[in-house]
Design an enzyme around this catalytic site. Structure first.
Site, PDB file in Angstrom:
ATOM      1  CD  GLU A  22      11.208 -15.873  16.234  1.00 20.53           C
ATOM      2  OE1 GLU A  22      11.786 -15.162  17.092  1.00 20.53           O
ATOM      3  OE2 GLU A  22      11.753 -16.231  15.170  1.00 20.53           O
TER       4      GLU A  22
ATOM      5  CB  THR B  10       1.201   3.266  -4.978  1.00 20.87           C
ATOM      6  OG1 THR B  10       2.414   2.609  -5.326  1.00 20.87           O
ATOM      7  CG2 THR B  10       0.813   4.233  -6.068  1.00 20.87           C
TER       8      THR B  10
ATOM      9  CG  ASP C  40      18.632 -17.923  15.832  1.00 20.98           C
ATOM     10  OD1 ASP C  40      18.598 -16.735  15.494  1.00 20.98           O
ATOM     11  OD2 ASP C  40      17.624 -18.619  16.045  1.00 20.98           O
TER      12      ASP C  40
ATOM     13  N   GLY D 134       0.782  -1.225   0.000  1.00 23.41           N
ATOM     14  CA  GLY D 134       0.000   0.000   0.000  1.00 23.41           C
ATOM     15  C   GLY D 134       0.817   1.281   0.000  1.00 23.41           C
TER      16      GLY D 134
HETATM   17  P1  ADP Z   1       2.746  -0.888  -3.279  1.00 20.84           P
HETATM   18  O1  ADP Z   1       2.846   0.474  -3.872  1.00 20.84           O
HETATM   19  O2  ADP Z   1       3.198  -0.939  -1.846  1.00 20.84           O
HETATM   20  O3  ADP Z   1       3.375  -1.953  -4.083  1.00 20.84           O
HETATM   21  P2  ADP Z   1       0.000  -0.456  -3.818  1.00 20.84           P
HETATM   22  O4  ADP Z   1      -0.268   0.760  -3.030  1.00 20.84           O
HETATM   23  O5  ADP Z   1       0.234  -0.260  -5.269  1.00 20.84           O
HETATM   24  O6  ADP Z   1       1.212  -1.250  -3.199  1.00 20.84           O
HETATM   25  O7  ADP Z   1      -1.174  -1.482  -3.560  1.00 20.84           O
HETATM   26  C1  ADP Z   1      -1.884  -2.089  -4.603  1.00 20.84           C
HETATM   27  C2  ADP Z   1      -3.337  -2.191  -4.252  1.00 20.84           C
HETATM   28  O8  ADP Z   1      -3.520  -3.078  -3.179  1.00 20.84           O
HETATM   29  C3  ADP Z   1      -3.897  -0.867  -3.797  1.00 20.84           C
HETATM   30  O9  ADP Z   1      -4.371  -0.124  -4.864  1.00 20.84           O
HETATM   31  C4  ADP Z   1      -5.019  -1.312  -2.884  1.00 20.84           C
HETATM   32  O10 ADP Z   1      -6.155  -1.643  -3.623  1.00 20.84           O
HETATM   33  C5  ADP Z   1      -4.489  -2.584  -2.265  1.00 20.84           C
HETATM   34  N1  ADP Z   1      -3.827  -2.342  -0.980  1.00 20.84           N
HETATM   35  C6  ADP Z   1      -2.528  -2.539  -0.713  1.00 20.84           C
HETATM   36  N2  ADP Z   1      -2.248  -2.257   0.567  1.00 20.84           N
HETATM   37  C7  ADP Z   1      -3.391  -1.861   1.139  1.00 20.84           C
HETATM   38  C8  ADP Z   1      -3.727  -1.444   2.466  1.00 20.84           C
HETATM   39  N3  ADP Z   1      -2.810  -1.375   3.432  1.00 20.84           N
HETATM   40  N4  ADP Z   1      -5.006  -1.101   2.708  1.00 20.84           N
HETATM   41  C9  ADP Z   1      -5.914  -1.176   1.724  1.00 20.84           C
HETATM   42  N5  ADP Z   1      -5.658  -1.565   0.467  1.00 20.84           N
HETATM   43  C10 ADP Z   1      -4.412  -1.917   0.157  1.00 20.84           C
HETATM   44 ZN    ZN Z   2      15.885 -17.585  15.955  1.00 18.24          ZN
HETATM   45 MG    MG Z   3       3.458   0.761  -5.815  1.00 17.68          MG
END
Ligand code: ADP
Ligand code: ZN
Ligand code: MG
Length: 625
Positions: free
Chosen positions: A434, A216, A510, A214
């Site tokens: 763990e 982006t 470890d 998430g």
């Molecule tokens: P990254 O940029 O970290 O690779 P993105 O932001 O492009 O990931 O995520 C791709 C899609 O996955 C987003 O458009 C959304 O629909 C979903 N997504 C990813 N992470 C989340 C989150 N934490 N909460 C809600 N939706 C998420």
């Molecule tokens: Zn360990």
């Molecule tokens: Mg991305």
């Protein structure tokens, strides 16, 4: 590219094509029929020329290096016919000509006609211009105003107005990241407040985390929350650009952003531009990327205090490859970790996406969240959609729990290659492992206080982790503290031995660390009774052996080497036995905490302290083996 650009671009194409054709035609004609522009004089064999000279038929001769041109005697004062021939190496020729009283002279170097001459000068530059135009056209949307404006028109910048629709409510499971970014939103909303105090508003924020977590989405949400424009560009777009265009694009991006401030510039996949320059194997490296990176650094440094608020967000899943220059203060000096969500986070993300589909009454999203450790946000979004597709395919109106379970299997099958999704057995092993660390650490005070146990596959490497923090800053460690640390390191493996009767590869890191520590106790810190307070390590000094390997140790006799190995082994093995004894003594607690963590995945804070406080040291801890 917009439709407006089309006519000028195809016009320049047309011109280029015409130039090409004309130039090509002239060259061809000149090559095939040189006499058209040169000399339309008939060529005769040399022997005939000599005969004609001997017969007194020749009036004048012009002798050139590659050609002899001569005139026959004309009838009654008329000019005679011109002929030419290719000379052979004939030293007698002047004498012969003289003997016959023929007028002769050396010819000036052969001259083409004026047409050929002009073409020779004019055509090559024309060809270059044509080729240049042609490539510019291909590099993407040729500029109507000609060559000089091309860099500017190349800088495509996206302003996503509807990015404003994304808010923090659309992102879940990354609460720490959201909290940190909330501050950025404040900067963007009320920059005056910060500037009035004289605080420097942060400029670059780097979002770090595995793909699909998430990053982006979060960047868009920051823009949405602050209600500012969002300029977005992806690092991978720069990679295949014309040399120099990447830097120009960066310059343009920042120029346009400053006009729209306050706003956000988002550079996705920063690693594609920002790869460490030192690491780029070839001499000279990748010039284009380097120029782009340098321009980015210049722009980041270029903001002055009075400048409008432009905040640069960037995302990467490979922070370790970034050029250190990018991470210096004033550049991307803030890093926000966007990690895979834990159980509670996954539930929230599932709820966001499940709200958009029709659910059957039997659906229990908590169960779905429990079965999806290691899933990133994007995987969960995908999962919900898969479940809905399954329901639709089976002509059902609502999505059932069974749809979700089947969807999990499908997604997991797809995920297995790219990330670590643990099966139940593995999850159990990681849990006991763990908790083993944590329990041993709890009764061995030398290693610090256990803060958190997690079996969510986190970050890039560990399957699970136990976070142990020193209670105070320590610079000197005693022998017993070091032994405690080694024992704690072996706690994971000891737990696996006790519970499963076998050991897995998960403990190798470890063991590596435990052995390293033990070796340093013996060879560097002089903590061994057998070997005494001698430093067998050579400190910083390196000592190259013939084969290029480094030997950090002083040259020692075979006996000493053997003694060192035995001492190291003794320390590690004692620690191992101690860890086993501690865990056996607290077997019930080990079971209890392990079951608990399998349920909730993360235990920390007071809850963890209350559990660990119940751990006891056995009365008899084995002193040595
Ligand atoms: P990254 O940029 O970290 O690779 P993105 O932001 O492009 O990931 O995520 C791709 C899609 O996955 C987003 O458009 C959304 O629909 C979903 N997504 C990813 N992470 C989340 C989150 N934490 N909460 C809600 N939706 C998420
Ligand atoms: Zn360990
Ligand atoms: Mg991305």
């Amino acid at each position: 590219m917009s439709v407006k650009d089309k006519p000028p671009r195809s016009r320049s194409r047309l011109i280029a094509n015409i130039l090409f054709s004309i130039a090509g035609l002239f060259l061809l004609i000149n090559l095939l029929f040189p006499q058209l522009f040169g000399n339309p004089i008939p060529r005769v064999p040399y022997s005939l020329f000599i005969d004609q000279v001997e017969d007194g038929k020749v009036s004048r001769v012009s002798v050139g290096q590659n050609e002899i041109i001569y005139e026959l005697k004309g009838e009654e004062g008329q000019p005679g016919q011109y002929l030419r021939t290719t000379p052979i190496f004939d030293l007698e020729l002047p004498k012969r000509l003289e003997a016959k009283g023929i007028e002769f002279a050396a010819a000036p170097p052969p001259k083409n006609s004026w047409v050929g001459n002009i073409l020779g000068w004019v055509i090559p530059p024309l060809i270059f211009v044509a080729i240049w135009q042609f490539f510019l056209g291909r590099a993407g949307g040729g500029g109507p105003q000609g060559a000089l404006s091309f860099t500017k028109s190349k800088a495509r910048v996206y302003v996503e107005e509807d990015a404003n629709k994304v808010t923090f409510d659309d992102v879940a499971g990354v609460e720490e990241a959201k909290a940190e970014l909330a501050e950025i939103v404040e900067f963007l909303k009320t920059p005056q407040r910060y500037k009035a105090i004289g605080a420097r508003i942060p400029r670059g924020v780097l979002l770090v985390g595995p793909p699909g977590t998430g990053k982006t989405l979060l960047a868009k949400a920051v823009a949405g929350e602050a209600g500012v424009p969002f300029f977005s560009i992806s690092g991978s777009e720069f990679v295949e650009l014309f040399v120099g265009a990447g830097a120009a694009r960066v310059r343009d991006l920042f120029e346009q952003a400053k006009k729209k401030a306050p706003c956000i510039i988002f550079i996705d996949e920063l690693d594609a531009i920002g790869k460490s320059r030192a690491g780029s194997g070839f001499i000279g490296g990748n010039d284009e990327r380097e120029q782009t990176l340098n321009q980015l650094l210049t722009e980041l440094d270029g903001f002055s205090a009075g400048d409008a608020t432009v905040i640069v967000l960037a995302a990467t899943n490979r922070p370790e490859t970034l050029d250190p220059a990018l991470l210096r203060p004033g550049r991307f000096d803030r890093q926000v970790l966007v990690d895979r969500p834990d159980l509670a986070g996954r539930l929230k993300i599932l709820e966001i996406y499940a709200a958009k589909i029709k659910l059957d009454v039997d659906v229990d999203l908590k169960q779905v969240a429990t079965r999806t450790p290691g899933f990133a946000g994007a995987d969960l979004a995908n999962l919900v959609n898969e479940a809905a597709l399954l329901a639709a395919r089976n002509q059902r109106e609502k999505v059932t729990q069974a749809d979700f379970y089947e969807a999990i299997e499908r997604v997991v099958a797809g995920l297995e290659k790219k990330s670590r999704v643990l099966n139940d057995k593995e999850k159990q092993i990681v849990a006991y492992h763990e908790v083993g660390h944590a329990l041993v650490g709890a009764v061995m005070p030398g290693g610090g206080k256990v803060q958190k146990i997690s079996i969510v596959p986190r970050g890039m490497a560990a399957l699970g982790y136990t976070l142990q923090m020193p209670t105070e800053d320590r610079f000197l460690l005693s022998e017993s503290e070091l032994r405690d640390q080694i024992t704690t390191l072996l706690g994971g493996r000891a737990a696996e031995e006790i519970v499963f009767g076998s050991i897995t590869t998960g403990a190798s890191n470890d063991l590596q660390r435990a052995t390293d520590l033990a070796e340093r106790m013996v060879t560097a810190y002089g903590m061994s009774k057998v070997l005494g307070p001698l430093a067998y390590e050579k400190g910083q000094q390196t000592n190259f052996l013939g084969d290029g390997m480094m030997n950090p140790r002083r040259m020692v006799s075979d006996d000493t080497a053997k003694a060192i190995d035995e001492e190291v082994k003794e320390i590690v093995e004692t620690a191992h036995q101690k860890a086993l004894a501690i865990l056996k003594h607290n077997r019930d607690l080990l079971e209890e905490i392990a079951q608990k963590i399998l349920e909730v995945e993360v235990i920390e804070g007071e809850e963890l302290q209350n559990l660990l406080d119940r751990a006891r040291l056995p009365e008899q801890v084995p002193a040595t083996v």
